[in-house]
Motif scaffolding. Sequence first.
Motif, PDB file in Angstrom:
ATOM      1  N   ASN A  23      39.518  49.307  34.650  1.00 39.01           N
ATOM      2  CA  ASN A  23      38.880  48.624  35.781  1.00 39.01           C
ATOM      3  C   ASN A  23      39.617  48.837  37.110  1.00 39.01           C
ATOM      4  O   ASN A  23      39.577  47.987  38.004  1.00 39.01           O
ATOM      5  CB  ASN A  23      38.761  47.119  35.509  1.00 39.01           C
ATOM      6  CG  ASN A  23      37.851  46.822  34.339  1.00 39.01           C
ATOM      7  OD1 ASN A  23      36.852  47.517  34.123  1.00 39.01           O
ATOM      8  ND2 ASN A  23      38.191  45.796  33.572  1.00 39.01           N
ATOM      9  N   ALA A  24      40.270  49.964  37.237  1.00 34.89           N
ATOM     10  CA  ALA A  24      40.964  50.289  38.484  1.00 34.89           C
ATOM     11  C   ALA A  24      40.632  51.716  38.896  1.00 34.89           C
ATOM     12  O   ALA A  24      40.796  52.656  38.103  1.00 34.89           O
ATOM     13  CB  ALA A  24      42.468  50.121  38.323  1.00 34.89           C
ATOM     14  N   ARG A  25      40.121  51.864  40.112  1.00 33.36           N
ATOM     15  CA  ARG A  25      39.864  53.201  40.654  1.00 33.36           C
ATOM     16  C   ARG A  25      41.204  53.872  40.948  1.00 33.36           C
ATOM     17  O   ARG A  25      42.074  53.294  41.578  1.00 33.36           O
ATOM     18  CB  ARG A  25      39.042  53.117  41.939  1.00 33.36           C
ATOM     19  CG  ARG A  25      37.604  52.667  41.728  1.00 33.36           C
ATOM     20  CD  ARG A  25      36.850  52.512  43.039  1.00 33.36           C
ATOM     21  NE  ARG A  25      37.366  51.388  43.815  1.00 33.36           N
ATOM     22  CZ  ARG A  25      38.118  51.496  44.900  1.00 33.36           C
ATOM     23  NH1 ARG A  25      38.463  52.691  45.346  1.00 33.36           N
ATOM     24  NH2 ARG A  25      38.546  50.426  45.547  1.00 33.36           N
ATOM     25  N   SER A 206      40.251  43.863  43.185  1.00 30.59           N
ATOM     26  CA  SER A 206      38.900  44.086  43.684  1.00 30.59           C
ATOM     27  C   SER A 206      38.618  43.187  44.884  1.00 30.59           C
ATOM     28  O   SER A 206      38.914  41.987  44.866  1.00 30.59           O
ATOM     29  CB  SER A 206      37.883  43.818  42.573  1.00 30.59           C
ATOM     30  OG  SER A 206      36.566  43.960  43.061  1.00 30.59           O
ATOM     31  N   THR A 207      38.057  43.768  45.955  1.00 27.14           N
ATOM     32  CA  THR A 207      37.733  43.022  47.171  1.00 27.14           C
ATOM     33  C   THR A 207      36.365  43.436  47.687  1.00 27.14           C
ATOM     34  O   THR A 207      35.826  44.480  47.312  1.00 27.14           O
ATOM     35  CB  THR A 207      38.779  43.277  48.270  1.00 27.14           C
ATOM     36  OG1 THR A 207      38.860  44.697  48.515  1.00 27.14           O
ATOM     37  CG2 THR A 207      40.149  42.756  47.859  1.00 27.14           C
ATOM     38  N   LEU A 210      33.564  44.691  45.397  1.00 24.94           N
ATOM     39  CA  LEU A 210      33.712  45.888  44.581  1.00 24.94           C
ATOM     40  C   LEU A 210      33.942  45.498  43.129  1.00 24.94           C
ATOM     41  O   LEU A 210      34.640  44.531  42.825  1.00 24.94           O
ATOM     42  CB  LEU A 210      34.886  46.734  45.092  1.00 24.94           C
ATOM     43  CG  LEU A 210      34.717  47.328  46.497  1.00 24.94           C
ATOM     44  CD1 LEU A 210      35.988  48.071  46.886  1.00 24.94           C
ATOM     45  CD2 LEU A 210      33.521  48.267  46.538  1.00 24.94           C
ATOM     46  N   GLU A 211      33.357  46.277  42.242  1.00 18.19           N
ATOM     47  CA  GLU A 211      33.459  45.962  40.816  1.00 18.19           C
ATOM     48  C   GLU A 211      34.866  46.187  40.291  1.00 18.19           C
ATOM     49  O   GLU A 211      35.352  45.454  39.431  1.00 18.19           O
ATOM     50  CB  GLU A 211      32.474  46.834  40.032  1.00 18.19           C
ATOM     51  CG  GLU A 211      32.469  46.548  38.531  1.00 18.19           C
ATOM     52  CD  GLU A 211      31.475  47.413  37.793  1.00 18.19           C
ATOM     53  OE1 GLU A 211      31.492  47.391  36.556  1.00 18.19           O
ATOM     54  OE2 GLU A 211      30.695  48.124  38.466  1.00 18.19           O
ATOM     55  N   ASN A 212      35.565  47.210  40.816  1.00 17.76           N
ATOM     56  CA  ASN A 212      36.888  47.562  40.340  1.00 17.76           C
ATOM     57  C   ASN A 212      37.936  47.449  41.447  1.00 17.76           C
ATOM     58  O   ASN A 212      37.619  47.563  42.638  1.00 17.76           O
ATOM     59  CB  ASN A 212      36.893  49.000  39.801  1.00 17.76           C
ATOM     60  CG  ASN A 212      35.908  49.189  38.670  1.00 17.76           C
ATOM     61  OD1 ASN A 212      35.901  48.424  37.706  1.00 17.76           O
ATOM     62  ND2 ASN A 212      35.054  50.201  38.784  1.00 17.76           N
ATOM     63  N   GLY A 213      39.168  47.220  41.020  1.00 14.66           N
ATOM     64  CA  GLY A 213      40.277  47.280  41.964  1.00 14.66           C
ATOM     65  C   GLY A 213      40.713  48.725  42.125  1.00 14.66           C
ATOM     66  O   GLY A 213      39.955  49.649  41.823  1.00 14.66           O
ATOM     67  N   SER A 214      41.936  48.931  42.583  1.00 14.39           N
ATOM     68  CA  SER A 214      42.397  50.307  42.770  1.00 14.39           C
ATOM     69  C   SER A 214      43.896  50.418  42.521  1.00 14.39           C
ATOM     70  O   SER A 214      44.642  49.448  42.670  1.00 14.39           O
ATOM     71  CB  SER A 214      42.085  50.793  44.192  1.00 14.39           C
ATOM     72  OG  SER A 214      42.823  50.050  45.139  1.00 14.39           O
TER      73      SER A 214
END
Length: 264
Positions: A23-25, A206-207, A210-214
């Motif tokens: 779940n992280a770009r 995630s902000t 957005l579905e995923n964080g980074s």
Amino acid sequence: MLRHTLFNAKRGLATASPLVIKNARIQASVILSRTPQITRDASPFEQAYFDYREKLERQESIATPTEFYFKKGSVAERRWKQDEQARSEAMKDSAVSLSNAVSQSQATWEKENEGLAGINKADKMERSSKADVENNKQSLDRCLQRTLYLVVKKADAEPWQFPESAVDTSEYLHEAAERTLKEECGAAMDTWFVGRQPIGVYKQASTRGLENGSKTFFMKARVYAGQVKPSKQVSNFAWLTKEELSETLAPEYYKAVKDSLGDI
């Protein structure tokens, strides 16, 4: 040509599938630096030590036979004697630097002998450049004694950051970093990537819906020649020292990279 075509085709297919892990770009960023071009300024302690060593060596050295090195009554002899007098006075005062005493003596001599100032004179280059005077932060000719780092601004509302973009599922991390640098800053720079392993990571939750964080991985690179030719997605760029980065980057972002930046 075939390799270039295949690379573009690969990029076209990969753009729609960014790499997402847990779940992280995954994003690749480049910390591009320009190393110091001249020796750094000595610290007060170093200046005091150098002056101490210089005075100690002078105290233990044999006097220079002026009649052998200088023609009697010549301009060189008169200038030497004035410098020697300044050195002798500096030796009596521990707070006075020999180098500063000689520099002041030479400046006084040149002012009093303007017609002879050009004889046997060695000009010393300035340590500051035109870019320093104009505070041109887009120039690589500024802060020549310090390491500079490239940061970009994607849009007026977005914060300053190192060049970065999402990693595609079809490329390695170092390939994404090299691609990012060329896409955002042009191909007019001669750069070298130090390695294929990241030197830091910045995690962001995630902000903005957005579905995923980074997770942004930072790759280290150096520039040897050329200049940034920003793309349309880059509104501004700057070459900054470590101190300037601490004032420009977001606190959490800077905290993630500060240990990877050199103080010099």
